[in-house]
Design a protein around this motif. Structure first.
Motif, PDB file in Angstrom:
ATOM      1  N   LEU A 394      55.183  25.721  77.590  1.00 35.54           N
ATOM      2  CA  LEU A 394      53.841  25.994  77.087  1.00 35.54           C
ATOM      3  C   LEU A 394      53.472  27.467  77.195  1.00 35.54           C
ATOM      4  N   ASP A 398      47.965  26.936  75.928  1.00 39.66           N
ATOM      5  CA  ASP A 398      48.326  25.596  75.472  1.00 39.66           C
ATOM      6  C   ASP A 398      48.024  24.567  76.551  1.00 39.66           C
ATOM      7  N   LEU A 400      48.990  20.637  78.099  1.00 35.45           N
ATOM      8  CA  LEU A 400      49.886  19.480  78.179  1.00 35.45           C
ATOM      9  C   LEU A 400      49.156  18.378  78.932  1.00 35.45           C
ATOM     10  N   ILE A 410      50.330  17.437  73.506  1.00 35.48           N
ATOM     11  CA  ILE A 410      50.398  18.894  73.629  1.00 35.48           C
ATOM     12  C   ILE A 410      49.467  19.497  72.585  1.00 35.48           C
TER      13      ILE A 410
END
Length: 760
Positions: A394, A398, A400, A410
């Motif tokens: 990532l 970003d 997750l 994601i």
């Protein structure tokens, strides 16, 4: 002034003193007038003495007039000083210290003490002492007149009046004294009770589990209880006299501190939360109320701080927040956090449209198989290893998340303003994720423990977000889920990008499933029967089939709704409906008298129901159907998935007289070992073999092999999909007692028409 003010207060509240003023006024009036009248009997009349006594009586009259006007203080002064003056004049004319009038002075001093107070009484006592000294000095020089002969009646009246007045004043004074003693006792009892309450309140404050601080108006601490000492770690000697702000309010922002000061300046209470620091440096969260302490006159003299320790509550709230927003196994954010992040991205996009983002849903292929084979503990380790491996891929912004079970989400931020470019970058990232997961994943409990490893693949669904101002997070998750479903049905281990047509198909499936759920209970289903015949073309039975008469779309083909039912729980209800209708048909005379068989397909989910066998037994009893005419068709997959349970149920039903047919034989495992153990009475050759059997050597060989197996095990054979005479001749040459089912002998038709044709 103190005596005057005291007397004034007494005038307003003490009825005994007012009564004493009235009684004294009447006594002085009556005694003075009566003595004056009696002195008129003297011969010769001593007019001076008569006038002085009358004047004394007039003093009493004046006092009573003032009493009527409620001028109690002035009436008392007139009585005491007026009587003293006239008594002194009478005493001077009666021989001074040798005269009978000296009895008035003690009475006047007592009355002055009660009515005028200490200062006036001391003045009266001093004047009386000086007068007595003058009388002694004058008497020693013979300056005073000789004491005249007393008028016995006047003297008796005078003595009686003085004694009566003295007794009255004494009794009234005693009553007043006893009343004051009673009031003092009541006050003492009240003070004792108040002291008890105060001590109780002090113990409550001292022993309260909540921290209590009392400060002056400058904020300097004057009192702290034991809870404050225990909670903060500071001794009383360290905080008394110090500013409260040095130990409290550390967590307040400047604006909050200003609000606190303004609230207290208005004389109001303030409430809030503070992060204060103990003496050892540990931070404690407290709920604080600061309130003013008012005196009886309403003046604010102090402030009290009541503090409740909410550190545990704060930690519990943080734990609840963590459990609500983070996955307890992998410590990743959960679905709620994903929704919040997508909502924030949509709000930011509405304010200022920027680069598109991407949502990827990732599902581990065959994770259930791994979990069943290796156990749930190893499955949990695998999920944690996947979470760690994915987090390494990532970017800084970003996100997750673990959505559910073996599904991860994601969010890729700011890919590109161009949708095509953003899509390409999302696909590239998906490929990188697939490559990362393809590498061995360590499953050891510690970083250095690599004895356990696993390799797996994943299916990924991708969609861009947001796709317009009305695009909601749930819409994006629906698109990504549709793409993921497509990737898994494509064989897994691949990424699929959402296309608009995919959403439309998903919507159609949703509406179809909803309508089918309604149709099962709304009498929209129809039972059809396709005939089965022997080599002479005579009916041996039929296969029960279901059709759906949609009120809007007409007759819906089974190929449209059966797959939808099989992917949901509807297949159970659908199968139960078909089975119930088939048993009702079996009970008809046209079937039972001709001994025709009815075949019914069973779904795996329907057959695995724990109540399937008792429900079928009850259905047969209710409808009156002959169980020996009912054939239940099962597939190899249904049997093999839970072989022992399936065999047990099949044997129980066979004992009731039912028969089983193995449907689509040759398309699955076709294991002879399984076939040997199954209580099968019939094999059905799949139409895919029958169609090309006369012309295709391979299909012909397969059919011959199936017939050989059936002959070996003594099984009846039904050939499906028979549509030509050539196919019949091919099968008849190899199996003379073959049963045929196909369009050559009859298409599926409504059960009513079929039964009617049987009766002809």
């Amino acid at each position: 002034m103190a005596d005057v003010s005291l007397l004034s207060a007494s005038d307003q509240s003490d009825p005994t003193i007012r009564k004493l003023v009235q009684v004294t006024g009447w006594a002085v009036t009556l005694i003075g007038c009566l003595v004056a009248l009696l002195l008129l009997r003297d011969d010769p009349v001593q007019w001076g003495r008569v006038v002085l006594n009358l004047c004394a009586g007039l003093v009493g009259v004046a006092a009573l007039a003032l009493v009527h006007l409620r001028r109690w203080l002035l009436a008392a002064h007139v009585l005491v000083w007026g009587v003293w003056v006239f008594v002194s004049l009478v005493a001077a004319g009666n021989g001074g210290v040798k005269g009978p009038n000296l009895l008035n002075y003690p009475v006047l001093i007592v009355l002055s003490g009660w009515l005028l107070g200490g200062r006036a009484t001391m003045c009266l006592l001093a004047l009386t002492g000086g007068l007595f000294g003058f009388f002694l000095w004058a008497d020693a020089r013979g300056a005073l007149p000789v004491t005249p002969a007393n008028n016995h009646y006047a003297y008796a009246a005078y003595l009686a009046g003085i004694v009566g007045l003295t007794a009255t004043a004494t009794l009234l004074s005693r009553r007043s004294y006893l009343g004051r003693v009673g009031e003092a006792q009541d006050m003492a009892a009240d003070l004792a009770a108040r002291d008890t309450e105060l001590r109780k309140l002090l113990r409550v404050v001292e022993q309260s589990p909540e921290s209590t601080v009392i400060t002056d108006l400058q904020g300097r601490i004057e009192f702290v209880n034991d809870a404050f000492v225990a909670r903060t770690g500071y001794a009383r000697s360290e905080v008394i006299g110090q500013l409260s702000s040095a130990f409290s309010g550390n967590g307040l922002a400047p604006a909050q501190l200003a609000g606190l000061q303004e609230t207290l300046a208005r004389g109001e209470s303030w409430a809030g939360e503070q992060a204060n620091v103990r003496k050892d440096g540990v931070t404690i969260w407290e709920s604080v109320v600061v309130a003013p302490i008012r005196q009886p006159d309403g003046r604010i003299s102090h402030h009290v701080e009541l503090k409740q320790d909410m550190s545990e509550r704060k930690r519990a709230a943080e734990e609840i927040h963590r459990l609500a927003h983070f996955d307890p196994l992998t410590s990743l954010p959960n679905r709620s956090m994903l929704i919040e992040r997508l909502t924030g991205l949509q709000a930011r996009h509405q304010r200022a449209p920027d680069a598109l983002n991407a949502l990827l849903l990732l599902d581990l292929d065959r994770f259930t198989t791994f979990n069943d084979a290796r156990g749930s503990e190893m499955g949990d380790r695998l999920l944690c290893a996947v979470a760690l491996r994915l987090s390494e891929r990532l970017g800084g912004q970003d996100l997750l998340v673990r959505v559910a079970a073996d599904e991860f989400g994601i969010v890729l931020h700011g890919l590109s303003a161009d949708a095509a470019a953003a899509g390409r970058r999302a696909l590239v990232f998906a490929e990188q994720v697939a490559q990362a997961l393809a590498q061995p994943l360590p499953l050891g409990l510690q970083a250095g423990d690599a004895a356990e490893e696993a390799q797996l693949q994943a299916s990924i669904g991708i969609t861009l977000y947001p796709q317009g101002v009305d695009d909601l997070p749930l819409n994006a998750m629906g698109r990504a889920g549709t793409a993921l479903h497509r990737a898994k049905h494509g064989g897994g281990a691949r990424a699929a990008f959402f296309e608009q047509g995919m959403g439309e198909v998903a919507a159609q499936r949703f509406h179809l499933e909803r309508d089918l759920r309604h149709a099962i209970g709304a009498q929209e289903l129809r039972l059809y029967v396709q005939p089965q015949v022997d080599g002479r073309g005579e009916f041996t039975g039929g296969e029960a089939l279901v059709r759906w008469q949609h009120p809007r779309d007409g007759l819906v083909p089974p190929g449209v709704f059966i797959p939808v039912a099989e992917e949901s729980d509807l297949i159970v209800g659908l199968g139960d409906w078909v089975l119930a209708q088939a048993c009702a048909v079996l009970a008809m005379p046209a079937f039972s008298q001709r001994r025709l068989r009815m075949s019914v397909n069973l779904s795996a989910r329907q057959f695995r129901q724990a109540s399937f066998v008792p429900n079928l037994r009850a259905l047969l009893a209710t409808t009156g159907a002959d169980p020996t005419l009912l054939t239940l068709e099962v597939t190899e997959g249904l049997v093999i998935e839970d072989f022992d349970d399936a065999v047990a149920k099949m044997r129980e039903l066979v004992a009731m007289g039912l028969e089983f047919a193995l449907d689509d034989f040759g398309t699955g495992y076709s294991s002879l070992a399984y076939l040997k153990r199954l209580p099968i009475r019939e094999l059905k050759i799949d139409r895919s073999f029958v169609t090309e059997a006369p012309t295709n050597a391979d299909d012909g060989a397969l059919v011959e092999a199936i017939l050989s197996v059936a002959s070996h095990f003594g099984l009846r054979v039904v050939a499906e999909g028979v549509e030509t005479r050539e196919q019949v001749r091919f099968l008849e040459q190899r199996q003379p007692d073959m049963v045929y089912q196909g369009y050559l002998f009859g298409r599926p038709e409504p059960v009513a028409q079929w039964v009617e044709r049987l009766a002809l």
